[in-house]
Design a protein around this motif. Structure first.
Motif, mmCIF file in Angstrom:
data_model
loop_
_atom_site.group_PDB
_atom_site.id
_atom_site.type_symbol
_atom_site.label_atom_id
_atom_site.label_comp_id
_atom_site.label_asym_id
_atom_site.label_seq_id
_atom_site.Cartn_x
_atom_site.Cartn_y
_atom_site.Cartn_z
ATOM 1 N N THR A 61 -44.159 58.031 38.952
ATOM 2 C CA THR A 61 -43.895 56.858 38.115
ATOM 3 C C THR A 61 -45.207 56.337 37.549
ATOM 4 O O THR A 61 -46.122 56.011 38.311
ATOM 5 N N SER A 90 -46.241 64.662 25.950
ATOM 6 C CA SER A 90 -47.113 65.770 26.309
ATOM 7 C C SER A 90 -46.997 66.078 27.811
ATOM 8 O O SER A 90 -46.515 67.146 28.198
ATOM 9 N N SER A 91 -47.402 65.085 28.639
ATOM 10 C CA SER A 91 -47.237 65.289 30.081
ATOM 11 C C SER A 91 -46.288 64.238 30.669
ATOM 12 O O SER A 91 -46.142 64.152 31.889
ATOM 13 N N SER A 92 -45.669 63.440 29.806
ATOM 14 C CA SER A 92 -44.818 62.346 30.309
ATOM 15 C C SER A 92 -43.428 62.397 29.685
ATOM 16 O O SER A 92 -43.231 62.994 28.615
ATOM 17 N N VAL A 120 -44.907 60.855 34.830
ATOM 18 C CA VAL A 120 -45.886 61.864 34.430
ATOM 19 C C VAL A 120 -45.747 63.057 35.375
ATOM 20 O O VAL A 120 -45.700 62.898 36.602
HETATM 21 C C1 LIG Z 1 -44.118 66.171 53.054
HETATM 22 C C2 LIG Z 1 -44.370 65.981 51.471
HETATM 23 C C3 LIG Z 1 -43.588 66.929 50.598
HETATM 24 C C4 LIG Z 1 -43.660 66.534 49.150
HETATM 25 C C5 LIG Z 1 -42.841 67.465 48.274
HETATM 26 C C6 LIG Z 1 -42.678 66.836 46.925
HETATM 27 C C7 LIG Z 1 -41.366 66.137 46.855
HETATM 28 C C8 LIG Z 1 -41.101 65.548 45.553
HETATM 29 C C9 LIG Z 1 -41.804 64.228 45.422
HETATM 30 C C10 LIG Z 1 -40.902 63.234 44.807
HETATM 31 C C11 LIG Z 1 -41.719 62.188 44.280
HETATM 32 C C12 LIG Z 1 -40.845 61.041 43.835
HETATM 33 C C13 LIG Z 1 -41.656 60.086 43.217
HETATM 34 C C14 LIG Z 1 -40.930 58.784 43.064
HETATM 35 C C15 LIG Z 1 -41.723 57.961 42.261
HETATM 36 C C16 LIG Z 1 -42.978 57.515 42.983
HETATM 37 O O1 LIG Z 1 -42.908 56.861 43.979
HETATM 38 S S1 LIG Z 1 -44.472 58.012 42.372
HETATM 39 C C17 LIG Z 1 -45.615 56.892 43.186
HETATM 40 C C18 LIG Z 1 -46.011 55.785 42.277
HETATM 41 N N1 LIG Z 1 -46.814 56.282 41.196
HETATM 42 C C19 LIG Z 1 -48.099 56.652 41.369
HETATM 43 O O2 LIG Z 1 -48.670 56.592 42.442
HETATM 44 C C20 LIG Z 1 -48.822 57.145 40.126
HETATM 45 C C21 LIG Z 1 -50.276 56.690 40.137
HETATM 46 N N2 LIG Z 1 -50.908 56.988 38.848
HETATM 47 C C22 LIG Z 1 -51.434 58.192 38.575
HETATM 48 O O3 LIG Z 1 -51.455 59.095 39.410
HETATM 49 C C23 LIG Z 1 -52.006 58.399 37.205
HETATM 50 O O4 LIG Z 1 -52.328 57.160 36.624
HETATM 51 C C24 LIG Z 1 -51.011 59.157 36.263
HETATM 52 C C25 LIG Z 1 -49.664 58.435 36.128
HETATM 53 C C26 LIG Z 1 -50.784 60.594 36.785
HETATM 54 C C27 LIG Z 1 -51.621 59.237 34.866
HETATM 55 O O5 LIG Z 1 -52.845 59.882 34.993
HETATM 56 P P1 LIG Z 1 -54.083 59.477 34.036
HETATM 57 O O6 LIG Z 1 -55.157 60.459 34.287
HETATM 58 O O7 LIG Z 1 -54.359 58.026 34.178
HETATM 59 O O8 LIG Z 1 -53.409 59.596 32.660
HETATM 60 P P2 LIG Z 1 -53.779 60.410 31.376
HETATM 61 O O9 LIG Z 1 -54.252 61.796 31.672
HETATM 62 O O10 LIG Z 1 -54.600 59.516 30.522
HETATM 63 O O11 LIG Z 1 -52.322 60.513 30.756
HETATM 64 C C28 LIG Z 1 -51.329 61.278 31.373
HETATM 65 C C29 LIG Z 1 -50.007 60.807 30.827
HETATM 66 O O12 LIG Z 1 -49.687 59.566 31.443
HETATM 67 C C30 LIG Z 1 -49.227 58.668 30.449
HETATM 68 N N3 LIG Z 1 -49.506 57.323 30.936
HETATM 69 C C31 LIG Z 1 -50.531 56.931 31.692
HETATM 70 N N4 LIG Z 1 -50.441 55.613 31.935
HETATM 71 C C32 LIG Z 1 -49.328 55.169 31.326
HETATM 72 C C33 LIG Z 1 -48.704 53.906 31.212
HETATM 73 N N5 LIG Z 1 -49.201 52.818 31.768
HETATM 74 N N6 LIG Z 1 -47.569 53.828 30.502
HETATM 75 C C34 LIG Z 1 -47.025 54.913 29.929
HETATM 76 N N7 LIG Z 1 -47.577 56.150 30.009
HETATM 77 C C35 LIG Z 1 -48.718 56.267 30.692
HETATM 78 C C36 LIG Z 1 -50.058 59.034 29.225
HETATM 79 O O13 LIG Z 1 -49.460 58.556 28.032
HETATM 80 C C37 LIG Z 1 -50.011 60.531 29.318
HETATM 81 O O14 LIG Z 1 -48.768 60.978 28.809
HETATM 82 P P3 LIG Z 1 -48.726 62.120 27.652
HETATM 83 O O15 LIG Z 1 -49.356 61.509 26.437
HETATM 84 O O16 LIG Z 1 -49.535 63.295 28.164
HETATM 85 O O17 LIG Z 1 -47.293 62.445 27.509
#
Ligand SMILES: CCCCCCCCCCCCCCCC(=O)SCCNC(=O)CCNC(=O)[C@H](O)C(C)(C)COP(=O)(O)OP(=O)(O)OC[C@H]1O[C@@H](n2cnc3c(N)ncnc32)[C@H](O)[C@@H]1OP(=O)(O)O
Length: 159
Positions: A61, A90-92, A120
């Protein structure tokens, strides 16, 4: 950004996700309705599954916007969550999520919450990777994708 192993285009129909929950006493606040944070957690899971069905890998998210709590959900209510990928960039991806309460007798559904969420797609190191394009099959798919692109422009301008 890695393009390696990007799956072919996928339609919104292919990733559409529906989940059903029951509002239990442990989900409620002091006034007997579902706690907003719990509902948001259900929404995050349902929308993340839709995003991951589209991407074919882990999606995190990045943003939640336009969350509207329109009507309360009460203890005992059956809650249906529906998530749909509106657009792939692109990646989102943008996922629209609606939460409805289903009437026990008539099965009629009433909209209680809706929101747009951005996910993403990431690799094992947490780095953003390319998502498959969205395959628009209907005029409604096209309209949603166009509206999502306008929302994305506003979202990124505020970033
Ligand atoms: C025992 C373990 C087994 C595991 C087996 C796996 C199991 C399966 C796992 C399931 C998983 C469920 C998941 C549930 C949902 C969570 O709970 S996820 C946890 C909460 N979220 C997080 O912790 C994310 C933390 N943030 C980040 O990691 C980074 O900021 C992000 C989101 C990866 C973005 O990376 P960045 O380097 O800041 O971003 P950047 O390269 O500038 O842009 C990448 C893309 O992000 C978009 N973006 C970045 N910020 C924003 C924003 N504020 N608004 C809109 N778009 C944005 C950009 O537009 C871009 O999109 P595209 O233009 O490429 O389409």
């Amino acid at each position: 950004m890695s393009h390696e192993g990007t799956p072919p285009p996928r339609s919104p129909r292919a990733s559409y996700t529906e989940m059903t929950e029951l509002v239990l006493p442990q989900h409620s606040n002091a006034i007997g309705s579902a706690f907003g944070g719990t509902v948001l957690a259900w929404m995050d899971v349902c929308a993340a599954i839709a995003a991951q069905r589209h991407c074919g890998r882990v999606a995190v998210t990045a943003a939640i916007d336009n969350v509207k709590f329109l009507a309360p959900m009460r203890v005992g209510d059956v809650v249906v969550l529906a998530a749909r990928v509106n657009a792939a960039f692109s990646s989102s991806v943008e996922v629209e999520i609606e939460v409805q309460v289903e009437d026990r007798a008539t099965m009629h559904r009433r909209l209680c919450v809706d929101a747009f969420m951005t996910f993403v797609c990431v690799d094992e190191t947490g780095k953003a990777v390319k998502v498959p394009p969205l395959l628009c099959e209907t005029a409604d798919d096209e309209r949603r994708a166009k509206e999502a692109a306008a929302r994305r422009a506003r979202r990124l301008a505020e970033r």
